[in-house]
Design a protein around this motif. Structure first.
Motif, PDB file in Angstrom:
ATOM      1  N   ARG A  75       0.840  -1.194   0.000  1.00 33.71           N
ATOM      2  CA  ARG A  75       0.000   0.000   0.000  1.00 33.71           C
ATOM      3  C   ARG A  75       0.884   1.257   0.000  1.00 33.71           C
ATOM      4  O   ARG A  75       2.058   1.192   0.368  1.00 33.71           O
ATOM      5  CB  ARG A  75      -0.868   0.057   1.259  1.00 33.71           C
ATOM      6  CG  ARG A  75      -1.501  -1.247   1.690  1.00 33.71           C
ATOM      7  CD  ARG A  75      -2.755  -1.524   0.948  1.00 33.71           C
ATOM      8  NE  ARG A  75      -3.495  -2.645   1.516  1.00 33.71           N
ATOM      9  CZ  ARG A  75      -4.170  -3.536   0.811  1.00 33.71           C
ATOM     10  NH1 ARG A  75      -4.229  -3.432  -0.501  1.00 33.71           N
ATOM     11  NH2 ARG A  75      -4.820  -4.526   1.395  1.00 33.71           N
ATOM     12  N   PRO A  76       0.319   2.400  -0.394  1.00 34.19           N
ATOM     13  CA  PRO A  76       1.051   3.654  -0.174  1.00 34.19           C
ATOM     14  C   PRO A  76       1.405   3.796   1.298  1.00 34.19           C
ATOM     15  O   PRO A  76       0.629   3.381   2.172  1.00 34.19           O
ATOM     16  CB  PRO A  76       0.043   4.717  -0.628  1.00 34.19           C
ATOM     17  CG  PRO A  76      -0.821   4.017  -1.625  1.00 34.19           C
ATOM     18  CD  PRO A  76      -0.968   2.618  -1.103  1.00 34.19           C
ATOM     19  N   THR A  77       2.538   4.367   1.570  1.00 36.41           N
ATOM     20  CA  THR A  77       3.187   4.532   2.893  1.00 36.41           C
ATOM     21  C   THR A  77       3.964   3.283   3.300  1.00 36.41           C
ATOM     22  O   THR A  77       4.687   3.318   4.296  1.00 36.41           O
ATOM     23  CB  THR A  77       2.227   4.915   4.040  1.00 36.41           C
ATOM     24  OG1 THR A  77       1.425   3.781   4.426  1.00 36.41           O
ATOM     25  CG2 THR A  77       1.340   6.082   3.664  1.00 36.41           C
ATOM     26  N   TYR A  78       3.855   2.173   2.539  1.00 35.97           N
ATOM     27  CA  TYR A  78       4.669   1.002   2.842  1.00 35.97           C
ATOM     28  C   TYR A  78       6.130   1.283   2.479  1.00 35.97           C
ATOM     29  O   TYR A  78       6.429   2.133   1.637  1.00 35.97           O
ATOM     30  CB  TYR A  78       4.201  -0.205   2.025  1.00 35.97           C
ATOM     31  CG  TYR A  78       3.145  -1.058   2.684  1.00 35.97           C
ATOM     32  CD1 TYR A  78       2.062  -0.478   3.356  1.00 35.97           C
ATOM     33  CD2 TYR A  78       3.207  -2.450   2.614  1.00 35.97           C
ATOM     34  CE1 TYR A  78       1.086  -1.263   3.935  1.00 35.97           C
ATOM     35  CE2 TYR A  78       2.216  -3.244   3.194  1.00 35.97           C
ATOM     36  CZ  TYR A  78       1.168  -2.647   3.854  1.00 35.97           C
ATOM     37  OH  TYR A  78       0.194  -3.435   4.426  1.00 35.97           O
ATOM     38  N   THR A  79       7.014   0.532   3.101  1.00 35.95           N
ATOM     39  CA  THR A  79       8.413   0.494   2.696  1.00 35.95           C
ATOM     40  C   THR A  79       8.640  -0.804   1.939  1.00 35.95           C
ATOM     41  O   THR A  79       8.313  -1.882   2.434  1.00 35.95           O
ATOM     42  CB  THR A  79       9.343   0.549   3.913  1.00 35.95           C
ATOM     43  OG1 THR A  79       9.168   1.787   4.594  1.00 35.95           O
ATOM     44  CG2 THR A  79      10.801   0.430   3.476  1.00 35.95           C
ATOM     45  N   GLY A  91      17.918  -1.548  -2.256  1.00 34.91           N
ATOM     46  CA  GLY A  91      17.541  -0.463  -1.353  1.00 34.91           C
ATOM     47  C   GLY A  91      16.110  -0.573  -0.887  1.00 34.91           C
ATOM     48  O   GLY A  91      15.337  -1.415  -1.356  1.00 34.91           O
ATOM     49  N   ARG A  92      15.767   0.295   0.062  1.00 33.93           N
ATOM     50  CA  ARG A  92      14.422   0.340   0.626  1.00 33.93           C
ATOM     51  C   ARG A  92      13.785   1.684   0.235  1.00 33.93           C
ATOM     52  O   ARG A  92      14.420   2.737   0.376  1.00 33.93           O
ATOM     53  CB  ARG A  92      14.482   0.199   2.150  1.00 33.93           C
ATOM     54  CG  ARG A  92      14.963  -1.186   2.592  1.00 33.93           C
ATOM     55  CD  ARG A  92      15.486  -1.182   4.022  1.00 33.93           C
ATOM     56  NE  ARG A  92      14.505  -0.686   4.967  1.00 33.93           N
ATOM     57  CZ  ARG A  92      13.504  -1.414   5.476  1.00 33.93           C
ATOM     58  NH1 ARG A  92      13.380  -2.690   5.120  1.00 33.93           N
ATOM     59  NH2 ARG A  92      12.660  -0.903   6.334  1.00 33.93           N
ATOM     60  N   TYR A  93      12.546   1.626  -0.240  1.00 35.31           N
ATOM     61  CA  TYR A  93      11.897   2.803  -0.807  1.00 35.31           C
ATOM     62  C   TYR A  93      10.496   2.997  -0.226  1.00 35.31           C
ATOM     63  O   TYR A  93       9.809   2.035   0.133  1.00 35.31           O
ATOM     64  CB  TYR A  93      11.791   2.668  -2.335  1.00 35.31           C
ATOM     65  CG  TYR A  93      13.122   2.627  -3.036  1.00 35.31           C
ATOM     66  CD1 TYR A  93      13.691   3.786  -3.566  1.00 35.31           C
ATOM     67  CD2 TYR A  93      13.831   1.434  -3.147  1.00 35.31           C
ATOM     68  CE1 TYR A  93      14.917   3.751  -4.204  1.00 35.31           C
ATOM     69  CE2 TYR A  93      15.069   1.393  -3.778  1.00 35.31           C
ATOM     70  CZ  TYR A  93      15.604   2.543  -4.307  1.00 35.31           C
ATOM     71  OH  TYR A  93      16.825   2.523  -4.931  1.00 35.31           O
ATOM     72  N   TYR A  94      10.106   4.259  -0.181  1.00 30.63           N
ATOM     73  CA  TYR A  94       8.775   4.633   0.297  1.00 30.63           C
ATOM     74  C   TYR A  94       7.795   4.547  -0.868  1.00 30.63           C
ATOM     75  O   TYR A  94       8.030   5.118  -1.938  1.00 30.63           O
ATOM     76  CB  TYR A  94       8.821   6.062   0.844  1.00 30.63           C
ATOM     77  CG  TYR A  94       7.605   6.502   1.624  1.00 30.63           C
ATOM     78  CD1 TYR A  94       7.534   6.313   3.002  1.00 30.63           C
ATOM     79  CD2 TYR A  94       6.538   7.139   1.001  1.00 30.63           C
ATOM     80  CE1 TYR A  94       6.439   6.743   3.737  1.00 30.63           C
ATOM     81  CE2 TYR A  94       5.434   7.563   1.718  1.00 30.63           C
ATOM     82  CZ  TYR A  94       5.392   7.361   3.093  1.00 30.63           C
ATOM     83  OH  TYR A  94       4.302   7.784   3.812  1.00 30.63           O
ATOM     84  N   VAL A  95       6.694   3.840  -0.681  1.00 25.72           N
ATOM     85  CA  VAL A  95       5.697   3.681  -1.737  1.00 25.72           C
ATOM     86  C   VAL A  95       4.743   4.873  -1.709  1.00 25.72           C
ATOM     87  O   VAL A  95       4.131   5.172  -0.681  1.00 25.72           O
ATOM     88  CB  VAL A  95       4.905   2.373  -1.552  1.00 25.72           C
ATOM     89  CG1 VAL A  95       3.783   2.274  -2.594  1.00 25.72           C
ATOM     90  CG2 VAL A  95       5.837   1.174  -1.669  1.00 25.72           C
ATOM     91  N   VAL A  96       4.611   5.555  -2.847  1.00 28.49           N
ATOM     92  CA  VAL A  96       3.723   6.714  -2.922  1.00 28.49           C
ATOM     93  C   VAL A  96       2.392   6.389  -3.591  1.00 28.49           C
ATOM     94  O   VAL A  96       1.390   7.082  -3.378  1.00 28.49           O
ATOM     95  CB  VAL A  96       4.387   7.904  -3.644  1.00 28.49           C
ATOM     96  CG1 VAL A  96       5.588   8.395  -2.852  1.00 28.49           C
ATOM     97  CG2 VAL A  96       4.779   7.542  -5.068  1.00 28.49           C
ATOM     98  N   ALA A  97       2.350   5.336  -4.422  1.00 29.97           N
ATOM     99  CA  ALA A  97       1.100   5.024  -5.112  1.00 29.97           C
ATOM    100  C   ALA A  97       1.072   3.555  -5.501  1.00 29.97           C
ATOM    101  O   ALA A  97       2.108   2.950  -5.795  1.00 29.97           O
ATOM    102  CB  ALA A  97       0.925   5.889  -6.359  1.00 29.97           C
TER     103      ALA A  97
END
Length: 327
Positions: free
Chosen positions: A281-285, A298-304
């Motif tokens: 979901r958005p806000t997931y890493t 790497g680890r990224y922030y999901v925006v959509a």
């Protein structure tokens, strides 16, 4: 190993539940950059030579609640909850357009000029008029010297706040709480994706921060009519211009820094496609793993996340934002 995709869509109108029995396709768009999450359910206008439009309209109407669940082999996850915003017919298809719980804020609010005020106080003013039982959770400290509401719904006002501040705004119907948070602060769950395992395809590009030159211009007209501007980023980079209401230079800089967050890291940007598992979901890493080029992990922030499903199966298109850590 193969799995059978299952889905369930339930509408509730005047206290009566109605399960959808047929569907051509469904698309769910969730994004921290949009004010509201949306779902579009597409049905054939005729099924087995029977016109279903009248049946649908007798059971589903604007304001009906909707719950969409999705999964494999009977293990369903709730993908979307909200309300019917509109029903349209075109090209022999029927579309049910749905909006998340911010639909409840599509109510007119009183005209007012607030001097001075803050995002939190504006949100509380809206909640007081929409439903006093609602609560506000706001930790985004942005202040306005003046904020005007004129012939608007509460939804319109929240959209303006989201467009100007880039805050993450949503309504949690379960707790009756309107949330407003700085971008990229709220943390959801976690998921792992590998280019060799569960990423079906991607348009991800690996870029270095030095190549992501961005220049952000925040413009505001003060109470005395003077236009002021705050500039952040790299001179000569891709220009982003945002116009905001009257506010201090310090608050304008907060918004500028939020806009720059997407550019100050070495790593991927773009989207990738996966299946329905793992849930994301958005806000997931998400942790991205590349066995061929480990330095790109790497680890990224999901925006959509856009989730689509139908007779051909289901998939998720995931858009990543800032890098939050190494693999």
């Amino acid at each position: 190993m193969f799995y059978d995709m299952d889905w369930a869509i339930t509408f509730t109108t005047d206290g009566q539940d109605h399960d959808l029995l047929t569907m051509a396709e469904c698309s769910i768009i969730c994004s921290v950059d949009n004010l509201a999450d949306t779902a579009t359910i597409v049905l054939p206008e005729a099924v087995f030579n029977e016109v279903i439009l009248k049946d649908i309209e007798s059971k589903i109407k604007r304001g009906s609640s909707v719950v969409i669940k999705l999964g494999y082999d009977g293990n369903l996850e709730t993908e979307f909850t909200g309300f019917v915003e509109n029903i349209t017919t075109n090209d022999n298809t029927l579309k049910i357009l749905c909006e998340d719980a911010l639909f409840l804020f599509r109510k007119s609010v009183k005209d007012v000029e607030l001097k001075p005020t803050s995002v939190k106080r504006i949100a509380q003013l809206l909640v007081n008029q929409v439903d006093p039982s609602y609560k506000v959770s706001c930790d985004y400290d942005i202040n306005y010297e003046k904020f005007t509401i004129h012939q608007a719904t509460a939804y319109d006002v929240l959209r303006k706040l989201q467009e100007e501040t880039k805050g993450n705004i949503y309504f949690d119907a379960a707790t009756k709480t309107l949330h407003i948070h700085p971008p990229y602060v709220e943390k959801g769950g976690e998921a792992k994706f590998s280019f060799h395992h569960n990423i079906e395809s991607s348009s991800l590009n690996y870029k270095r921060a030095i190549d992501k030159k961005v220049e952000v211009h925040i413009k505001s007209t003060s109470l005395d009519g003077k236009v002021k501007e705050v500039v952040a980023g790299v001179t000569g980079g891709d220009r982003i211009t945002l116009n905001v209401g009257p506010m201090s230079d310090a608050d304008m800089r907060k918004i500028a820094q939020a806009a720059l967050l997407k550019s100050n890291y070495d790593g991927y940007d773009g989207t990738f496609d996966s299946w329905l598992i793992p849930v994301v979901r958005p806000t997931y890493t998400v942790e991205l793993i590349d066995l061929d080029y480990e330095f790109k992990n790497g680890r990224y922030y999901v925006v959509a996340v856009t989730t689509t499903f139908g007779s051909g199966g289901g998939k998720r298109t995931v858009t990543i934002g800032i890098k939050v850590g190494n693999g």
